[in-house]
Design a protein around this motif. Structure first.
Motif, mmCIF file in Angstrom:
data_model
loop_
_atom_site.group_PDB
_atom_site.id
_atom_site.type_symbol
_atom_site.label_atom_id
_atom_site.label_comp_id
_atom_site.label_asym_id
_atom_site.label_seq_id
_atom_site.Cartn_x
_atom_site.Cartn_y
_atom_site.Cartn_z
ATOM 1 N N LEU B 134 25.738 49.896 -6.448
ATOM 2 C CA LEU B 134 25.726 51.076 -7.284
ATOM 3 C C LEU B 134 24.424 51.565 -8.093
ATOM 4 O O LEU B 134 24.653 52.391 -8.481
ATOM 5 N N ALA B 135 23.347 50.691 -7.900
ATOM 6 C CA ALA B 135 22.135 51.392 -8.386
ATOM 7 C C ALA B 135 21.616 52.485 -7.687
ATOM 8 O O ALA B 135 19.989 53.004 -8.308
ATOM 9 N N SER B 136 22.044 52.754 -6.117
ATOM 10 C CA SER B 136 20.852 52.988 -5.378
ATOM 11 C C SER B 136 22.076 54.669 -5.380
ATOM 12 O O SER B 136 22.974 55.298 -4.891
ATOM 13 N N ASP B 137 21.372 55.670 -6.159
ATOM 14 C CA ASP B 137 21.561 57.047 -6.152
ATOM 15 C C ASP B 137 20.591 58.114 -5.874
ATOM 16 O O ASP B 137 20.271 58.863 -6.953
ATOM 17 N N SER B 138 20.182 57.752 -5.071
ATOM 18 C CA SER B 138 19.080 58.504 -4.416
ATOM 19 C C SER B 138 19.384 59.733 -4.432
ATOM 20 O O SER B 138 18.809 60.920 -4.644
ATOM 21 N N ALA B 139 20.820 60.735 -4.797
ATOM 22 C CA ALA B 139 20.864 62.104 -4.182
ATOM 23 C C ALA B 139 21.413 62.275 -5.828
ATOM 24 O O ALA B 139 21.864 63.357 -6.269
ATOM 25 N N ALA B 140 21.006 61.336 -7.210
ATOM 26 C CA ALA B 140 21.601 62.302 -8.410
ATOM 27 C C ALA B 140 20.937 63.218 -8.496
ATOM 28 O O ALA B 140 20.395 64.109 -9.621
ATOM 29 N N ASP B 141 19.221 63.878 -8.014
ATOM 30 C CA ASP B 141 18.884 63.997 -8.582
ATOM 31 C C ASP B 141 18.716 65.666 -7.659
ATOM 32 O O ASP B 141 18.831 67.123 -8.815
ATOM 33 N N ALA B 142 19.559 65.583 -6.751
ATOM 34 C CA ALA B 142 20.211 66.311 -6.466
ATOM 35 C C ALA B 142 21.074 67.372 -7.097
ATOM 36 O O ALA B 142 21.012 68.544 -7.663
ATOM 37 N N THR B 143 21.997 67.109 -8.163
ATOM 38 C CA THR B 143 22.653 67.544 -9.155
ATOM 39 C C THR B 143 22.137 68.033 -9.822
ATOM 40 O O THR B 143 22.650 68.788 -10.337
ATOM 41 N N VAL B 144 21.042 67.043 -10.169
ATOM 42 C CA VAL B 144 20.424 67.265 -11.919
ATOM 43 C C VAL B 144 19.362 68.746 -11.269
ATOM 44 O O VAL B 144 20.239 70.036 -12.455
ATOM 45 N N ARG B 145 19.045 68.995 -10.135
ATOM 46 C CA ARG B 145 18.347 70.007 -10.106
ATOM 47 C C ARG B 145 19.010 71.241 -9.861
ATOM 48 O O ARG B 145 19.362 72.065 -10.710
ATOM 49 N N VAL B 146 20.061 71.212 -8.786
ATOM 50 C CA VAL B 146 21.639 72.093 -8.894
ATOM 51 C C VAL B 146 22.177 73.067 -10.539
ATOM 52 O O VAL B 146 22.210 74.166 -10.754
ATOM 53 N N LEU B 147 22.508 71.696 -11.134
ATOM 54 C CA LEU B 147 23.485 71.826 -12.666
ATOM 55 C C LEU B 147 22.051 72.887 -13.865
ATOM 56 O O LEU B 147 22.439 73.999 -14.317
ATOM 57 N N GLN B 148 21.162 72.682 -13.549
ATOM 58 C CA GLN B 148 19.653 72.992 -14.503
ATOM 59 C C GLN B 148 19.676 74.725 -13.551
ATOM 60 O O GLN B 148 19.888 75.289 -14.496
ATOM 61 N N SER B 149 19.081 74.572 -12.179
ATOM 62 C CA SER B 149 19.631 76.160 -12.112
ATOM 63 C C SER B 149 20.781 77.112 -12.377
ATOM 64 O O SER B 149 19.997 78.131 -13.158
ATOM 65 N N ALA B 150 22.067 76.308 -12.696
ATOM 66 C CA ALA B 150 23.263 76.988 -12.887
ATOM 67 C C ALA B 150 23.173 77.685 -13.922
ATOM 68 O O ALA B 150 23.646 78.743 -14.731
ATOM 69 N N ILE B 151 22.944 76.441 -14.679
ATOM 70 C CA ILE B 151 22.379 76.321 -16.547
ATOM 71 C C ILE B 151 21.116 77.822 -16.564
ATOM 72 O O ILE B 151 21.472 78.463 -17.562
#
Lengths: 215, 215
Positions: B134-151
Motif C-alpha cells: 500500500l505504501a508503494s505508489d511510485s506513480a502518484a507523482d504522474a497524477t499530480v503532474r498531469v493535474l497540475q498541468s491541467a489546472i
C-alpha cells in the motif's frame, strides 16, 4: 506462436516509427482489455482479463523504455500513430464484452505476430529485444480460458463470435500493411509481403481453433 | 505519506475480508485510472495515467498473491465486495477526465492510507507485506503532474476541482468506515476511529495543497 516458414527479417523497418507504432498499439491493447474489465460484473472474468491488460501495459512500457534508450521522447514518437490507433479501437470494439475480448485477442494476436516477424530487420540489438517483448504473452491463456467458458455457457455464441472474428482479420491486416508503408525502404517489398500475410492468417486460424471457432 | 500520530495498529482486522476488500478496491483503482486513459486523446496524459493504472494493478496482483499464499481463492474472497465496489465507482466517476482523475486520486489516496494504518493489526507477516504494497505508489507523482498541468491550462478548473474533491471525502470515509464494520472484533472501536479519520483528512488536505486546491 508465429509460424516461422516466412519472415520479414530481410526487410529493414525504420526504427523509430516501428517502436512508436508498436508502443501506441500496446497502449491500445491495454485500453481494449481494461475496457472489458470495466464492462463486466463477473469478478472471475475481471480478474482474468486484468492479467491481459497488465501484460499489454508491460509490453507498452517495454517499448517506451526502448524509445528512451534510443534517446527519444516516447510521447513524440507515438504521436504520429495516435489517430490511426484511435480509429482502430472503434473497429475492434464489439457489441458486448465477449465480442470486445475476442476482438482484442484476434487483433493483437495478428499484430503482435506481424511486428514480431518484422523485428528481425531492426538495427543493433533492438530486434531481439523487441522480439522478446512481443513473444511474451503469458496472459493469452487467461483470454482463451474466459472465452472458452463463455462459449460453453451460451450455445448461440460460437457462430456469432466466429463471424465477428472473421470480420476483423481484413481491417487488422490493413493496419499492418499501412505500417509497412511508413518505412521508405520497404515500398518495393509489396510482393514479398503476401506470403507473410498468409502465414499470419494461418497462425490466426490456429488461435481460433483453440477457441472452437471457425476462422 | 500517511501521518503516523494515530494508527489502528491495536485494532485487529479479520485477515480474509481485509485482503479481499483491498484487492477489490485496487482492481477498482485500476479500472478508474484506465477509464481515464481510454477517455482522453492526449497521448502524454494517456502515458502518465497508464502508469497509475499499472501501479494499481500491481498492488491488486500483490494482494491476490497474498490471498493465494493464505490458501484461498482470490475471486471468492473478493466476491463479497463486488457490489459495494461497483457502487463506489459511480461515486468517483467525474463529468470529464480531469474530475475522474482527481476522483480516483482523492478516493484511493484516502483508502490506501486507511488500509495502510489498519495493516499493523493483521496476523503474522501479512501486516508488513500489506503495508509495503500500500505504501508503494511510485506513480502518484504522474497524477499530480498531469493535474497540475491541467489546472495551469484552465483557470476555471481549480475551483471546480476543489469542490469536486471535497464532495468525495465523505463518501470515501463512509466506505472506509463500512470496512471497519465487517470485522467483528472492531464493533466496539467506533470511538477510537474518529481521531484516525482526522489524520486521514489531514493527509488528504496535504495532497490537495500539492495540487493548489483548497481541501
Amino acid at each position: 506462436m508465429p509460424s516461422t516458414q516466412v519472415d520479414l527479417g530481410d526487410i529493414t523497418p525504420e526504427l523509430l516509427p516501428y517502436l512508436g507504432q508498436v508502443a501506441a498499439l500496446q497502449l491500445l491493447a491495454f485500453e481494449a482489455y481494461s475496457a472489458v474489465v470495466s464492462g463486466v460484473s463477473d469478478v472471475a472474468v475481471k480478474e482474468a482479463v486484468s492479467e491481459c491488460a497488465g501484460a499489454a501495459l508491460a509490453r507498452h512500457q517495454g517499448f517506451v523504455a526502448e524509445i528512451r534508450r534510443r534517446g527519444d521522447e516516447p510521447v513524440a514518437v507515438m504521436q504520429p500513430f495516435a489517430a490511426s490507433t484511435a480509429a482502430f479501437r472503434e473497429v475492434i470494439s464489439g457489441a458486448d464484452w465477449r465480442e470486445s475480448l475476442l476482438g482484442a485477442s484476434v487483433a493483437f494476436g495478428l499484430l503482435n505476430d506481424f511486428f514480431l516477424r518484422l523485428a528481425g530487420g531492426l538495427p543493433g540489438d533492438f530486434g531481439p529485444r523487441a522480439a522478446q517483448l512481443l513473444a511474451s504473452d503469458s496472459a493469452a491463456d487467461a483470454t482463451v480460458r474466459v472465452l472458452q467458458s463463455a462459449i460453453a455457457a451460451d450455445p448461440t455464441l460460437s457462430s456469432l463470435l466466429a463471424v465477428w472474428g472473421r470480420s476483423l482479420v481484413g481491417d487488422t491486416l490493413l493496419l499492418a500493411r499501412s505500417a509497412m508503408h511508413l518505412t521508405e525502404s520497404t515500398r518495393n517489398d509489396e510482393e514479398r509481403i503476401e506470403p507473410v500475410f498468409t502465414g499470419l492468417i494461418a497462425a490466426h486460424s490456429r488461435r481460433m481453433d483453440e477457441l472452437g471457432l471457425t476462422a
